[in-house]
Design a protein around this motif. Structure first.
Motif, short mmCIF file in Angstrom:
data_model
loop_
_atom_site.label_atom_id
_atom_site.label_comp_id
_atom_site.label_asym_id
_atom_site.label_seq_id
_atom_site.Cartn_x
_atom_site.Cartn_y
_atom_site.Cartn_z
N LEU A 91 1.04 -0.80 -0.10
CA LEU A 91 -0.40 -0.28 0.03
C LEU A 91 0.60 1.93 -0.20
N ALA A 92 2.03 1.64 0.66
CA ALA A 92 2.63 2.22 1.26
C ALA A 92 3.88 2.73 -0.73
N LEU A 93 4.40 1.33 -1.25
CA LEU A 93 4.68 1.83 -2.54
C LEU A 93 3.18 2.19 -3.58
N GLY A 94 2.14 1.54 -3.68
CA GLY A 94 1.41 1.67 -4.79
C GLY A 94 0.80 3.66 -4.58
N THR A 95 0.75 3.38 -3.37
CA THR A 95 0.25 4.80 -3.03
C THR A 95 1.13 5.92 -3.61
N ALA A 96 3.24 5.81 -3.65
CA ALA A 96 3.92 7.01 -3.88
C ALA A 96 3.65 6.29 -5.64
N LEU A 97 3.30 5.37 -5.85
CA LEU A 97 3.49 5.16 -7.32
C LEU A 97 2.41 6.17 -7.99
N VAL A 98 0.99 6.04 -7.87
CA VAL A 98 0.01 6.54 -8.57
C VAL A 98 -0.13 7.93 -8.10
N VAL A 99 0.52 8.84 -7.19
CA VAL A 99 0.22 9.44 -6.55
C VAL A 99 1.08 10.68 -7.64
N ASN A 100 3.09 9.73 -7.47
CA ASN A 100 3.82 10.66 -8.59
C ASN A 100 3.18 10.13 -9.48
N GLU A 101 1.74 9.70 -10.40
CA GLU A 101 2.05 9.00 -11.98
C GLU A 101 0.69 10.64 -11.94
N ALA A 102 -0.07 10.46 -10.62
CA ALA A 102 -1.54 11.32 -11.02
C ALA A 102 -1.59 12.67 -11.13
N PHE A 103 -0.09 12.97 -9.28
CA PHE A 103 0.32 14.29 -9.63
C PHE A 103 1.59 15.05 -10.15
N ASP A 104 1.99 14.47 -10.60
CA ASP A 104 3.08 14.51 -11.52
C ASP A 104 4.14 15.04 -11.37
N ARG A 105 4.73 14.04 -10.30
CA ARG A 105 5.73 14.28 -9.11
C ARG A 105 7.17 14.47 -9.70
N GLY A 106 7.23 14.00 -10.85
CA GLY A 106 8.66 13.74 -11.95
C GLY A 106 8.90 12.53 -10.72
N LEU A 107 9.06 11.94 -9.71
CA LEU A 107 9.87 11.20 -9.08
C LEU A 107 10.54 9.82 -9.87
N SER A 108 11.65 9.40 -9.42
CA SER A 108 12.00 8.22 -10.14
C SER A 108 12.18 7.30 -9.31
N GLU A 109 11.97 6.02 -9.64
CA GLU A 109 11.34 4.60 -9.21
C GLU A 109 11.91 4.84 -7.76
N ASN A 110 13.59 4.82 -8.14
CA ASN A 110 14.75 4.45 -6.31
C ASN A 110 13.82 5.89 -5.87
N GLU A 111 13.83 6.78 -6.43
CA GLU A 111 12.95 7.50 -4.80
C GLU A 111 11.36 7.41 -5.02
#
Lengths: 273, 273
Positions: free
Chosen positions: A94-114
């Protein structure tokens, strides 16, 4: 925010581990090994707040911390093939999935490692996990050689494929075990990792995991009996850390007469859908 | 030997790179970025010798070197969705796939990092590639931050999904480019990586790749025209390094009126089937 963004994160059962606390949550973590599963968690976002897993409201500090780190207010809506609190890494997923969808949905522009580093740090600070996130990001049969998130952690893997069965008999609190004295556990985990590095095969994962569960004093009577039954039927099983859950290779549990769910080793790590 | 063992290795198109030679083939490699593809290569073994790809005998020093390193005599039989010599990492896929199936079929008991290191070193020594193997082992949209195989290399990735189109107009020799003066190319690759690390998105991969292809002097007239046509149609395309191949996101090539094959970004890296 784009509501259609979804991420899948494989479940992950840890067979053995050693705990490595550190004041820096990106350096804290665990060494150990486990199996990433094609059964896992699908995460999406909605307007609002709170966290729902399969329609039930849950409280998960790790997810709250990920949202805070990414400066987002949103409702996290997840579907899980696997139960919470039973050793499948659902909180890490849930933590990792949230990071991935937030990054995409809100255009946070972070890399996978980040994103992995944010989710791992959130899990560590919440006390709900030490190694699932980095393993779930990788997929396969991950070996955590060095604790921590990128760039501190180091991973290897066992090249393996095949069916995995699992059966859950109850919950165990990761927080309760990790907040206690982990000296014995960590010594046993170190021995298990040494044996796996010397012979990195799936058979060694299972053998080392059974010995670890015994030496670390984590086997419950039920899990002990089930693992013994699977062995008697010629199969390979061990305990998922930390849950009252047994996982087995192939048809180990059903061969021993147990009702078991099944999936497979997940070649893929966490990814957007 | 178990003849039923098979491995799948995703294809990989590199968008930009810098070359980093080293006397130690496990430290030599490239920095850069690319896309792992769900179209790829399936590798199996038979009794005998030689290498067959889609029924045609081919000579591939990298595969021979992997077999030598693992002390095995076998015939490598592969099916490829992608052409050899056109910038899809097919030689790297064959080297890595051979390492995976030999390890399994001959019980070599090596870890994934060890197999990746063997395949990467074989590619470097054969002169047929510098970075495909480590990217293909990872999957996704890999960023090669540091050159070399584990534990020397360092990877990150762009969290991305979606359709990829590609069209091939001819072959280019990786050996010929890599054995020439790579100073200009490596300077351009370094600038491209800096821009991607500053903003790790798929759009930056495509933009940085187009600029790299132009600055490194690798654009052929045909590729230049096709990439220009895709841009004019509102799409994102660049050149696959090193082949006379254009890859595009989404429906970029077909929107511009080209016949193109299509697949998707591969969430999974190389794995046994």
């Amino acid at each position: 925010m784009t509501e259609s963004v979804r991420a899948f994160v494989p479940g992950h059962v840890t067979g053995f581990f050693s705990a490595h606390p550190d004041d820096d949550p990106t350096r804290a973590g665990s060494r150990g090994a486990g199996v990433a599963l094609t059964d896992g968690v699908t995460v999406a976002l909605e307007e609002g707040s709170g966290i729902a897993v399969d329609g039930e409201e849950v409280a998960l500090e790790a997810v709250d911390r990920v949202l805070d780190a990414l400066r987002v207010e949103a409702r996290v809506v997840a579907e899980s093939d696997l139960p919470l609190g039973a050793g499948f890494g659902v909180s890490g997923a849930l933590a990792l999935g949230t990071a991935l969808v937030v990054n995409e949905a809100f255009d946070r522009g972070l890399s996978e490692n980040e994103l992995v580093t944010i989710a791992h740090g959130a899990e560590v600070q919440a006390g709900s996990g030490l190694g699932d996130v980095v393993a779930q990001a990788r997929g396969g049969v991950p070996i955590r050689l060095e604790p921590g998130a990128p760039p501190h952690g180091a991973l290897d893997g066992i090249p393996a494929r095949g069916r995995v069965e699992y059966a859950t008999f109850g919950e165990l609190s990761t927080e309760a075990v990790l907040s206690g004295d982990t000296g014995e556990l960590t010594a046993a985990g170190g021995r298990a990792l040494s044996s796996l590095v010397a012979e990195p095969t799936l058979e060694t994962v299972m053998f080392a995991s059974r010995r670890f569960a015994r030496e670390a004093g984590l086997l419950t009577p039920t899990v002990h009996d089930v693992v013994t039954d699977v062995s008697a039927a010629g199969g390979e099983a061990s305990m998922a850390m930390l849950g009252e859950t047994v996982f087995a290779l192939g048809t180990g549990l059903t061969d021993a007469g147990y009702d078991a769910d099944h999936c497979a080793i997940s070649a893929a790590g966490a990814h957007l859908l």
